[in-house]
Motif scaffolding. Sequence first.
Motif, PDB file in Angstrom:
ATOM      1  N   GLU A   1      -7.332 -93.764  -7.917  1.00  0.00           N
ATOM      2  CA  GLU A   1      -8.687 -93.710  -8.206  1.00  0.00           C
ATOM      3  C   GLU A   1      -9.609 -93.606  -6.963  1.00  0.00           C
ATOM      4  O   GLU A   1     -10.486 -93.034  -7.049  1.00  0.00           O
ATOM      5  CB  GLU A   1      -9.072 -94.958  -8.975  1.00  0.00           C
ATOM      6  CG  GLU A   1      -8.699 -95.093 -10.275  1.00  0.00           C
ATOM      7  CD  GLU A   1      -9.120 -96.033 -11.073  1.00  0.00           C
ATOM      8  OE1 GLU A   1      -9.668 -97.132 -10.704  1.00  0.00           O
ATOM      9  OE2 GLU A   1      -8.776 -96.412 -12.491  1.00  0.00           O
ATOM     10  N   SER A   2      -9.288 -94.365  -5.823  1.00  0.00           N
ATOM     11  CA  SER A   2     -10.053 -94.185  -4.555  1.00  0.00           C
ATOM     12  C   SER A   2      -9.959 -92.654  -4.015  1.00  0.00           C
ATOM     13  O   SER A   2     -10.755 -92.241  -3.695  1.00  0.00           O
ATOM     14  CB  SER A   2      -9.587 -95.316  -3.608  1.00  0.00           C
ATOM     15  OG  SER A   2      -8.287 -95.423  -3.363  1.00  0.00           O
ATOM     16  N   ALA A   3      -8.642 -92.234  -4.134  1.00  0.00           N
ATOM     17  CA  ALA A   3      -8.496 -90.856  -3.735  1.00  0.00           C
ATOM     18  C   ALA A   3      -9.249 -89.969  -4.409  1.00  0.00           C
ATOM     19  O   ALA A   3      -9.975 -88.903  -3.930  1.00  0.00           O
ATOM     20  CB  ALA A   3      -6.985 -90.329  -3.747  1.00  0.00           C
ATOM     21  N   GLU A   4      -9.285 -90.062  -5.848  1.00  0.00           N
ATOM     22  CA  GLU A   4     -10.103 -89.066  -6.763  1.00  0.00           C
ATOM     23  C   GLU A   4     -11.754 -89.381  -6.178  1.00  0.00           C
ATOM     24  O   GLU A   4     -12.378 -88.374  -6.353  1.00  0.00           O
ATOM     25  CB  GLU A   4     -10.006 -89.409  -8.081  1.00  0.00           C
ATOM     26  CG  GLU A   4      -8.624 -89.017  -8.665  1.00  0.00           C
ATOM     27  CD  GLU A   4      -8.206 -89.641  -9.909  1.00  0.00           C
ATOM     28  OE1 GLU A   4      -7.153 -89.476 -10.414  1.00  0.00           O
ATOM     29  OE2 GLU A   4      -8.903 -90.535 -10.491  1.00  0.00           O
ATOM     30  N   ALA A   5     -12.183 -90.702  -6.168  1.00  0.00           N
ATOM     31  CA  ALA A   5     -13.747 -91.031  -5.912  1.00  0.00           C
ATOM     32  C   ALA A   5     -14.027 -90.385  -4.438  1.00  0.00           C
ATOM     33  O   ALA A   5     -14.866 -89.660  -4.296  1.00  0.00           O
ATOM     34  CB  ALA A   5     -13.734 -92.378  -5.904  1.00  0.00           C
ATOM     35  N   ASP A   6     -13.084 -90.513  -3.523  1.00  0.00           N
ATOM     36  CA  ASP A   6     -13.406 -90.026  -2.267  1.00  0.00           C
ATOM     37  C   ASP A   6     -13.389 -88.485  -2.193  1.00  0.00           C
ATOM     38  O   ASP A   6     -14.423 -87.727  -1.648  1.00  0.00           O
ATOM     39  CB  ASP A   6     -12.300 -90.371  -1.246  1.00  0.00           C
ATOM     40  CG  ASP A   6     -12.583 -92.019  -0.986  1.00  0.00           C
ATOM     41  OD1 ASP A   6     -13.470 -92.475  -1.119  1.00  0.00           O
ATOM     42  OD2 ASP A   6     -11.419 -92.506  -0.289  1.00  0.00           O
ATOM     43  N   ALA A   7     -12.796 -87.661  -2.957  1.00  0.00           N
ATOM     44  CA  ALA A   7     -12.551 -86.298  -3.131  1.00  0.00           C
ATOM     45  C   ALA A   7     -13.863 -85.848  -3.655  1.00  0.00           C
ATOM     46  O   ALA A   7     -14.493 -84.901  -3.484  1.00  0.00           O
ATOM     47  CB  ALA A   7     -11.149 -85.999  -4.019  1.00  0.00           C
ATOM     48  N   ALA A   8     -14.275 -86.614  -4.692  1.00  0.00           N
ATOM     49  CA  ALA A   8     -15.408 -86.250  -5.537  1.00  0.00           C
ATOM     50  C   ALA A   8     -16.650 -86.271  -4.734  1.00  0.00           C
ATOM     51  O   ALA A   8     -17.608 -85.631  -4.577  1.00  0.00           O
ATOM     52  CB  ALA A   8     -15.445 -87.054  -6.963  1.00  0.00           C
ATOM     53  N   ALA A   9     -16.608 -87.426  -3.967  1.00  0.00           N
ATOM     54  CA  ALA A   9     -17.725 -87.567  -3.003  1.00  0.00           C
ATOM     55  C   ALA A   9     -17.798 -86.411  -1.999  1.00  0.00           C
ATOM     56  O   ALA A   9     -19.126 -86.124  -1.546  1.00  0.00           O
ATOM     57  CB  ALA A   9     -17.673 -88.981  -2.225  1.00  0.00           C
ATOM     58  N   LEU A  10     -16.573 -86.174  -1.479  1.00  0.00           N
ATOM     59  CA  LEU A  10     -16.514 -84.978  -0.516  1.00  0.00           C
ATOM     60  C   LEU A  10     -17.106 -83.724  -1.126  1.00  0.00           C
ATOM     61  O   LEU A  10     -17.987 -83.008  -0.317  1.00  0.00           O
ATOM     62  CB  LEU A  10     -15.274 -84.958   0.219  1.00  0.00           C
ATOM     63  CG  LEU A  10     -15.006 -85.585   1.458  1.00  0.00           C
ATOM     64  CD1 LEU A  10     -13.112 -85.266   1.626  1.00  0.00           C
ATOM     65  CD2 LEU A  10     -15.677 -84.979   2.656  1.00  0.00           C
ATOM     66  N   GLU A  11     -16.441 -83.367  -2.288  1.00  0.00           N
ATOM     67  CA  GLU A  11     -17.220 -82.236  -2.932  1.00  0.00           C
ATOM     68  C   GLU A  11     -18.573 -82.160  -3.056  1.00  0.00           C
ATOM     69  O   GLU A  11     -19.413 -81.284  -2.825  1.00  0.00           O
ATOM     70  CB  GLU A  11     -16.256 -82.217  -4.169  1.00  0.00           C
ATOM     71  CG  GLU A  11     -16.534 -80.711  -5.025  1.00  0.00           C
ATOM     72  CD  GLU A  11     -15.734 -80.900  -6.106  1.00  0.00           C
ATOM     73  OE1 GLU A  11     -16.270 -79.750  -6.909  1.00  0.00           O
ATOM     74  OE2 GLU A  11     -14.650 -81.487  -6.220  1.00  0.00           O
ATOM     75  N   GLN A  12     -19.094 -83.521  -3.321  1.00  0.00           N
ATOM     76  CA  GLN A  12     -20.540 -83.486  -3.618  1.00  0.00           C
ATOM     77  C   GLN A  12     -21.245 -83.292  -2.411  1.00  0.00           C
ATOM     78  O   GLN A  12     -22.399 -82.707  -2.337  1.00  0.00           O
ATOM     79  CB  GLN A  12     -21.051 -84.826  -4.380  1.00  0.00           C
ATOM     80  CG  GLN A  12     -21.873 -84.691  -5.196  1.00  0.00           C
ATOM     81  CD  GLN A  12     -22.141 -85.997  -6.099  1.00  0.00           C
ATOM     82  OE1 GLN A  12     -21.698 -87.110  -5.219  1.00  0.00           O
ATOM     83  NE2 GLN A  12     -22.311 -86.010  -7.262  1.00  0.00           N
ATOM     84  N   ALA A  13     -20.715 -83.919  -1.142  1.00  0.00           N
ATOM     85  CA  ALA A  13     -21.454 -83.878  -0.092  1.00  0.00           C
ATOM     86  C   ALA A  13     -21.652 -82.229   0.234  1.00  0.00           C
ATOM     87  O   ALA A  13     -22.479 -81.763   1.018  1.00  0.00           O
ATOM     88  CB  ALA A  13     -20.824 -84.680   0.885  1.00  0.00           C
ATOM     89  N   GLY A  14     -20.381 -81.502   0.196  1.00  0.00           N
ATOM     90  CA  GLY A  14     -19.968 -80.229   0.597  1.00  0.00           C
ATOM     91  C   GLY A  14     -21.052 -79.449  -0.185  1.00  0.00           C
ATOM     92  O   GLY A  14     -21.916 -78.487   0.477  1.00  0.00           O
ATOM     93  N   GLN A  15     -21.131 -79.465  -1.610  1.00  0.00           N
ATOM     94  CA  GLN A  15     -22.275 -78.912  -2.361  1.00  0.00           C
ATOM     95  C   GLN A  15     -23.604 -79.124  -2.010  1.00  0.00           C
ATOM     96  O   GLN A  15     -24.583 -78.390  -1.871  1.00  0.00           O
ATOM     97  CB  GLN A  15     -22.180 -79.271  -3.699  1.00  0.00           C
ATOM     98  CG  GLN A  15     -21.136 -78.360  -4.458  1.00  0.00           C
ATOM     99  CD  GLN A  15     -20.658 -79.051  -5.871  1.00  0.00           C
ATOM    100  OE1 GLN A  15     -21.654 -80.203  -6.464  1.00  0.00           O
ATOM    101  NE2 GLN A  15     -19.723 -78.586  -6.464  1.00  0.00           N
ATOM    102  N   GLY A  16     -24.110 -80.443  -1.444  1.00  0.00           N
ATOM    103  CA  GLY A  16     -25.493 -80.768  -1.067  1.00  0.00           C
ATOM    104  C   GLY A  16     -25.604 -80.045   0.411  1.00  0.00           C
ATOM    105  O   GLY A  16     -26.786 -79.454   0.397  1.00  0.00           O
ATOM    106  N   SER A  17     -24.768 -79.988   0.976  1.00  0.00           N
ATOM    107  CA  SER A  17     -25.144 -79.332   2.446  1.00  0.00           C
ATOM    108  C   SER A  17     -25.143 -77.705   2.223  1.00  0.00           C
ATOM    109  O   SER A  17     -25.868 -77.170   2.921  1.00  0.00           O
ATOM    110  CB  SER A  17     -23.763 -79.739   3.783  1.00  0.00           C
ATOM    111  OG  SER A  17     -22.726 -79.214   3.092  1.00  0.00           O
ATOM    112  N   GLY A  18     -24.065 -77.228   1.306  1.00  0.00           N
ATOM    113  CA  GLY A  18     -24.479 -75.731   1.066  1.00  0.00           C
ATOM    114  C   GLY A  18     -25.644 -75.612   0.596  1.00  0.00           C
ATOM    115  O   GLY A  18     -26.090 -74.067   0.454  1.00  0.00           O
TER     116      GLY A  18
END
Length: 223
Positions: free
Chosen positions: A205-222
């Motif tokens: 669950e923590s790997a999934e949550a970290d991956a989702a947070a990274l993806e969201q951060a990537g979308q935010g900066s893009g």
Amino acid sequence: MLNKYARAFFTRVLTPFAAFLLRRGVSPDAVTLIGTAGVVAGALVFYPRGQFFWGTVVITCFVFSDLVDGNMARQMGRSSRWGAFLDSTLDRVADGALFGGLAMWYAGSGDDLTLCAVTIFCLASGQVVSYTKARGEAIGLPVNVNGLVERSERLVITLVLCGLAGFHRTFGVPGIQWLLPIALWVVAVGSLITLIQRVVTVRRESAEADAAALEQAGQGSGA
Ligand SMILES: CCCCCCCC/C=C\CCCCCCCC(=O)OC[C@H](COP(=O)(O)O[C@@H]1[C@H](O)[C@H](OP(=O)(O)O)[C@@H](O)[C@H](O)[C@H]1O)OC(=O)CCCCCCC/C=C\CCCCCCCC
Ligand SMILES: Nc1ccn([C@@H]2O[C@H](COP(=O)(O)O)[C@@H](O)[C@H]2O)c(=O)n1
Ligand SMILES: [Mg+2]
Ligand SMILES: [Mg+2]
């Protein structure tokens, strides 16, 4: 498993008693505190002396308070954060006394260092099993797993077999004294499996949550 299937039954059975206590002006916190004190007293007075039957009778009389307190809070419509904290924290105290009392027996007159170690393992692993869920939830994960042996299973296995083993020492019934060692080994192995199940779930669950947070951060900066 018991939490899932037996809770509804015990809720029905204990609701009138919980309502009676509320009418008498008793608070859920008082039930939590008195229930824990009864379990601690039963475990630490009787178990270190090898009085498993009477210890189990006293503990059984008080342990159901853990189902009554929450029932009372829900009937009042006042399930509080403080109540949840108090309930879970005192569960740890009660479990410590239960397995601590049995460990004291094996360290003393019971004279069995292996079973003393197994009992200490039951105590420590049970506390860590509960901690994994509390800590996982505190870092924002759902911790969608209960595992093989939750607290209610740990209590039922230990109390039922310990109470029956007590018939040997108190009433001289032969051949059932080994039920307590069996209970302790089952709880120890079950708790270890449960611990592994929970740690694996929190890791996923923590790997999934970290991956989702990274993806969201990537979308935010893009954007
Ligand atoms: C007289 C001697 C003769 C020998 C015969 C044996 C006598 C003894 C028999 C049975 C006694 C066993 C009773 C045990 C009852 C335990 C009930 C209980 O305390 O349940 C607690 C639990 C509360 O849930 P919570 O959400 O508050 O708890 C959370 C949980 O602890 C989490 O743990 P984790 O999952 O992490 O391991 C914690 O993390 C969390 O902090 C904490 O909040 O309630 C339940 O789980 C509901 C299910 C209860 C099921 C009870 C089944 C009882 C089964 C048989 C009873 C037989 C009755 C016989 C009576 C005989 C009387 C002489
Ligand atoms: N003194 C208390 C004890 C419990 N609660 C609430 O009940 C929940 C636990 O329910 P159980 O049936 O497992 O006892 C707990 O999370 C609290 O919400 C309370 O408010 N006050
Ligand atoms: Mg409770
Ligand atoms: Mg509890």
